[in-house]
Design a protein around this motif. Structure first.
Motif, PDB file in Angstrom:
ATOM      1  N   PRO A 151      35.465  -8.350  50.909  1.00 43.63           N
ATOM      2  CA  PRO A 151      36.151  -8.244  49.612  1.00 43.63           C
ATOM      3  C   PRO A 151      37.699  -7.799  49.547  1.00 43.63           C
ATOM      4  O   PRO A 151      38.280  -8.164  48.550  1.00 43.63           O
ATOM      5  N   ALA A 152      38.003  -6.816  50.447  1.00 43.70           N
ATOM      6  CA  ALA A 152      39.183  -6.181  50.366  1.00 43.70           C
ATOM      7  C   ALA A 152      40.523  -7.398  50.728  1.00 43.70           C
ATOM      8  O   ALA A 152      41.596  -7.019  50.315  1.00 43.70           O
ATOM      9  N   HIS A 153      39.878  -8.246  51.534  1.00 42.10           N
ATOM     10  CA  HIS A 153      40.717  -9.483  51.969  1.00 42.10           C
ATOM     11  C   HIS A 153      40.109 -10.566  51.584  1.00 42.10           C
ATOM     12  O   HIS A 153      40.112 -11.724  52.420  1.00 42.10           O
ATOM     13  N   ARG A 154      39.914 -10.861  50.406  1.00 41.68           N
ATOM     14  CA  ARG A 154      38.836 -11.907  50.065  1.00 41.68           C
ATOM     15  C   ARG A 154      39.692 -13.421  50.086  1.00 41.68           C
ATOM     16  O   ARG A 154      39.195 -14.243  50.525  1.00 41.68           O
ATOM     17  N   ALA A 155      41.099 -13.417  49.827  1.00 46.07           N
ATOM     18  CA  ALA A 155      41.660 -14.653  49.897  1.00 46.07           C
ATOM     19  C   ALA A 155      41.868 -15.073  51.493  1.00 46.07           C
ATOM     20  O   ALA A 155      41.912 -16.084  52.060  1.00 46.07           O
ATOM     21  N   THR A 156      42.155 -14.189  52.371  1.00 45.32           N
ATOM     22  CA  THR A 156      42.124 -14.227  53.821  1.00 45.32           C
ATOM     23  C   THR A 156      40.895 -14.687  54.191  1.00 45.32           C
ATOM     24  O   THR A 156      40.902 -15.774  55.195  1.00 45.32           O
ATOM     25  N   ALA A 157      39.752 -14.020  53.850  1.00 48.07           N
ATOM     26  CA  ALA A 157      38.541 -14.431  54.103  1.00 48.07           C
ATOM     27  C   ALA A 157      38.139 -15.851  53.972  1.00 48.07           C
ATOM     28  O   ALA A 157      37.642 -16.504  54.933  1.00 48.07           O
ATOM     29  N   VAL A 158      38.360 -16.110  52.594  1.00 54.98           N
ATOM     30  CA  VAL A 158      37.944 -17.490  52.152  1.00 54.98           C
ATOM     31  C   VAL A 158      38.880 -18.503  53.102  1.00 54.98           C
ATOM     32  O   VAL A 158      38.520 -19.850  53.340  1.00 54.98           O
ATOM     33  N   ALA A 159      40.223 -18.070  53.378  1.00 56.02           N
ATOM     34  CA  ALA A 159      41.212 -19.026  53.901  1.00 56.02           C
ATOM     35  C   ALA A 159      40.463 -19.203  55.404  1.00 56.02           C
ATOM     36  O   ALA A 159      40.735 -20.590  55.957  1.00 56.02           O
ATOM     37  N   MET A 160      40.105 -18.450  55.837  1.00 59.05           N
ATOM     38  CA  MET A 160      39.397 -18.523  57.573  1.00 59.05           C
ATOM     39  C   MET A 160      38.283 -19.349  57.351  1.00 59.05           C
ATOM     40  O   MET A 160      37.974 -20.159  58.186  1.00 59.05           O
ATOM     41  N   PHE A 161      37.513 -19.353  56.335  1.00 64.19           N
ATOM     42  CA  PHE A 161      36.407 -20.106  56.054  1.00 64.19           C
ATOM     43  C   PHE A 161      36.678 -21.591  56.016  1.00 64.19           C
ATOM     44  O   PHE A 161      36.155 -22.382  56.447  1.00 64.19           O
ATOM     45  N   ALA A 162      37.821 -21.952  55.215  1.00 68.26           N
ATOM     46  CA  ALA A 162      38.386 -23.317  55.114  1.00 68.26           C
ATOM     47  C   ALA A 162      38.735 -23.701  56.272  1.00 68.26           C
ATOM     48  O   ALA A 162      38.849 -24.832  56.465  1.00 68.26           O
ATOM     49  N   CYS A 163      39.679 -22.774  56.938  1.00 66.57           N
ATOM     50  CA  CYS A 163      40.343 -23.143  58.270  1.00 66.57           C
ATOM     51  C   CYS A 163      39.040 -23.612  59.414  1.00 66.57           C
ATOM     52  O   CYS A 163      39.268 -24.621  59.865  1.00 66.57           O
ATOM     53  N   CYS A 164      37.935 -22.931  59.306  1.00 66.58           N
ATOM     54  CA  CYS A 164      36.973 -23.248  60.085  1.00 66.58           C
ATOM     55  C   CYS A 164      36.362 -24.503  59.852  1.00 66.58           C
ATOM     56  O   CYS A 164      36.124 -25.310  60.683  1.00 66.58           O
ATOM     57  N   LEU A 165      36.084 -24.756  58.470  1.00 64.93           N
ATOM     58  CA  LEU A 165      35.510 -25.774  57.870  1.00 64.93           C
ATOM     59  C   LEU A 165      36.349 -27.048  58.360  1.00 64.93           C
ATOM     60  O   LEU A 165      35.839 -28.294  58.803  1.00 64.93           O
ATOM     61  N   PHE A 166      37.727 -27.141  58.268  1.00 64.45           N
ATOM     62  CA  PHE A 166      38.568 -28.346  58.593  1.00 64.45           C
ATOM     63  C   PHE A 166      39.105 -28.466  60.021  1.00 64.45           C
ATOM     64  O   PHE A 166      39.219 -29.581  60.372  1.00 64.45           O
ATOM     65  N   LEU A 167      38.855 -27.418  60.514  1.00 71.03           N
ATOM     66  CA  LEU A 167      39.345 -27.397  61.903  1.00 71.03           C
ATOM     67  C   LEU A 167      37.939 -28.176  62.590  1.00 71.03           C
ATOM     68  O   LEU A 167      38.025 -29.170  63.459  1.00 71.03           O
ATOM     69  N   GLY A 168      36.997 -27.733  62.180  1.00 67.01           N
ATOM     70  CA  GLY A 168      35.600 -28.502  62.668  1.00 67.01           C
ATOM     71  C   GLY A 168      35.526 -29.956  62.142  1.00 67.01           C
ATOM     72  O   GLY A 168      35.034 -30.754  63.008  1.00 67.01           O
ATOM     73  N   GLN A 169      35.964 -30.282  60.917  1.00 68.07           N
ATOM     74  CA  GLN A 169      36.127 -31.635  60.642  1.00 68.07           C
ATOM     75  C   GLN A 169      36.930 -32.410  61.360  1.00 68.07           C
ATOM     76  O   GLN A 169      36.558 -33.508  61.886  1.00 68.07           O
ATOM     77  N   SER A 170      38.113 -31.806  61.710  1.00 68.90           N
ATOM     78  CA  SER A 170      39.052 -32.689  62.401  1.00 68.90           C
ATOM     79  C   SER A 170      38.412 -32.776  63.790  1.00 68.90           C
ATOM     80  O   SER A 170      38.728 -34.176  64.431  1.00 68.90           O
ATOM     81  N   LEU A 171      38.034 -31.860  64.497  1.00 73.98           N
ATOM     82  CA  LEU A 171      37.704 -32.111  65.763  1.00 73.98           C
ATOM     83  C   LEU A 171      36.273 -33.115  65.786  1.00 73.98           C
ATOM     84  O   LEU A 171      36.106 -33.939  66.646  1.00 73.98           O
ATOM     85  N   GLY A 172      35.428 -32.833  64.556  1.00 70.56           N
ATOM     86  CA  GLY A 172      34.304 -33.739  64.491  1.00 70.56           C
ATOM     87  C   GLY A 172      34.787 -35.262  64.424  1.00 70.56           C
ATOM     88  O   GLY A 172      34.168 -36.290  65.098  1.00 70.56           O
ATOM     89  N   ILE A 173      35.554 -35.614  63.582  1.00 70.42           N
ATOM     90  CA  ILE A 173      36.349 -37.010  63.499  1.00 70.42           C
ATOM     91  C   ILE A 173      36.572 -37.341  64.493  1.00 70.42           C
ATOM     92  O   ILE A 173      36.545 -38.528  65.090  1.00 70.42           O
TER      93      ILE A 173
END
Length: 390
Positions: A326-348
């Motif tokens: 919670p203290a770094h919420r934007a960074t944490a959610v950005a890391m979540f999105a980073c993992c999602l789309f790095l996974g997406q790009s590698l998967g594709i």
């Protein structure tokens, strides 16, 4: 949320809608792009995974900037940048420039949906957060449907450049609306005392955060590697037009919209852990059904179930992401999105190679089995962790 926050939410949801539309607009265009630029479908798919890769990597910048300068302010400027990058994509003179422009479009779109999630995390109590996130999810799903449909219709009737030009105009309208709503003047919350890599380390030091990020990357790899090739699979295997294929894939988004409407009741009945299991089961079985179906008539039902299942699992991960740090919420959610789309790009990228070596059916089978296992494993981890799994 109070009235002013509701108005801002509508504008932010509009930005998220357009961001997701730009992400999926090229899915149904792959055969046409391959024909125009004399490429294979796998080579043409680089406009999809290049967008996703740039989107994911850029999260490492947007997260700390959102925490430092303000989430809505960053969304406003990112939306304006999206208008320019999509206009560049529309006028690209060759495939290399189109690929570069799509990567820039991915980098600019990266500053919208994750920061919108983090803003909701800041302004909505945890007890009501999953329902509000489901509403944002509804906007992004509708954007995905619209982008796929727009790309399909443009590829058949107008030419792919018109779809990208229209997206540029819609981004411009959304940016003006958010600037008028005062998003760029919103002050950030209290800024973390740490910066740079220390913020990322603070998130990664939490064991549950590492679990959520790993599962998210695997979810992105399995789900999007299959989703990206459904339109071209339908065109090449069953001889459908781009418009018809794009229309069938819209059922994936309809499944997501259905989930967004019933999410509140499902959360109350099944709890988050149960929702993750239901999501993995529905998505996994649906993608495996696509791999073996002898006719395209089963595809709408399979897409509907796959969309419902994916978004049930993904929404559960989203809620966990907003509460990881919670203290770094934007960074944490950005890391979540980073993992999602790095996974997406590698998967594709992996799916592109697999299609060149085998058939798309194998991609759907692997994706389905992976999502099925992922849903059950994450559900078990949440139950083991207890009621405060977020």
């Amino acid at each position: 949320m109070v009235s002013s926050k509701k108005s801002l939410f509508v504008v932010v949801a509009g930005c998220a809608f357009t961001s997701m539309a730009s992400m999926r607009v090229c899915d149904a265009m792959l055969p046409q792009l391959a024909q125009e630029f004399h490429l294979s479908t796998g080579e043409a798919s680089s406009v999809i995974w290049g967008f996703a890769l740039a989107y994911g990597v850029s999260q490492l910048v947007y997260g700390p900037m959102g925490d430092h300068y303000g989430k809505l302010r960053m969304i406003a400027f990112a939306t304006l940048a999206c208008a320019l990058s999509n206009a560049w994509s529309a006028v690209s003179s060759n495939f290399d420039w189109l690929l570069v422009a799509r990567c820039v479009a991915g980098a600019t779109a990266a500053g919208i949906i994750p920061l919108a999630m983090a803003w909701i995390g800041d302004t909505v109590a945890y007890e009501a957060r999953q329902v509000v996130l489901a509403k944002l999810l509804g906007a992004t799903v509708f954007g995905m449907m619209s982008g796929q449909w727009l790309g399909a219709v443009a590829a058949d009737a107008l030419g792919w450049r018109w779809a990208l030009a229209l997206l540029a105009m819609v981004f411009g309208v959304a940016a003006v609306a958010l600037f008028k709503a005062g998003g760029h003047r919103c002050t950030p919350a209290a800024r973390p005392s740490q910066g740079g890599r220390h913020v990322y380390c603070a998130v990664l030091q939490r064991p549950w955060a590492r679990v959520v990020l790993l599962v998210t990357a695997m979810e992105g790899a399995f789900a999007f590697s299959a989703l990206a090739f459904i339109p071209s699979y339908l065109q090449l295997r069953f001889g459908l037009t781009a418009s018809a294929a794009g229309l069938l894939v819209v059922f994936y988004g309809i499944g997501g919209l259905i989930f967004s409407r019933v999410a509140g009741g499902l959360v109350r009945r099944c709890q988050a852990a149960g929702l993750a299991k239901i999501g993995g089961l529905c998505a996994g079985l649906a993608f495996m059904a696509m791999a073996v179906t002898p006719s395209w008539y089963a595809i709408p039902v399979a897409c509907l179930c796959a969309g419902f299942g994916f978004y049930a699992l993904h929404n559960t991960l989203q809620v966990n992401a907003t509460q990881m740090a919670p203290a770094h919420r934007a960074t944490a959610v950005a890391m979540f999105a980073c993992c999602l789309f790095l996974g997406q790009s590698l998967g594709i990228a992996a799916a592109s190679w697999l299609i060149e070596q085998s058939t798309p059916s194998l991609v759907f089978g692997v994706a389905g089995l992976g999502l099925l296992m992922l849903g059950f494993l994450f559900s078990g981890a949440m139950r083991q962790r207890g009621p405060n799994a977020a």
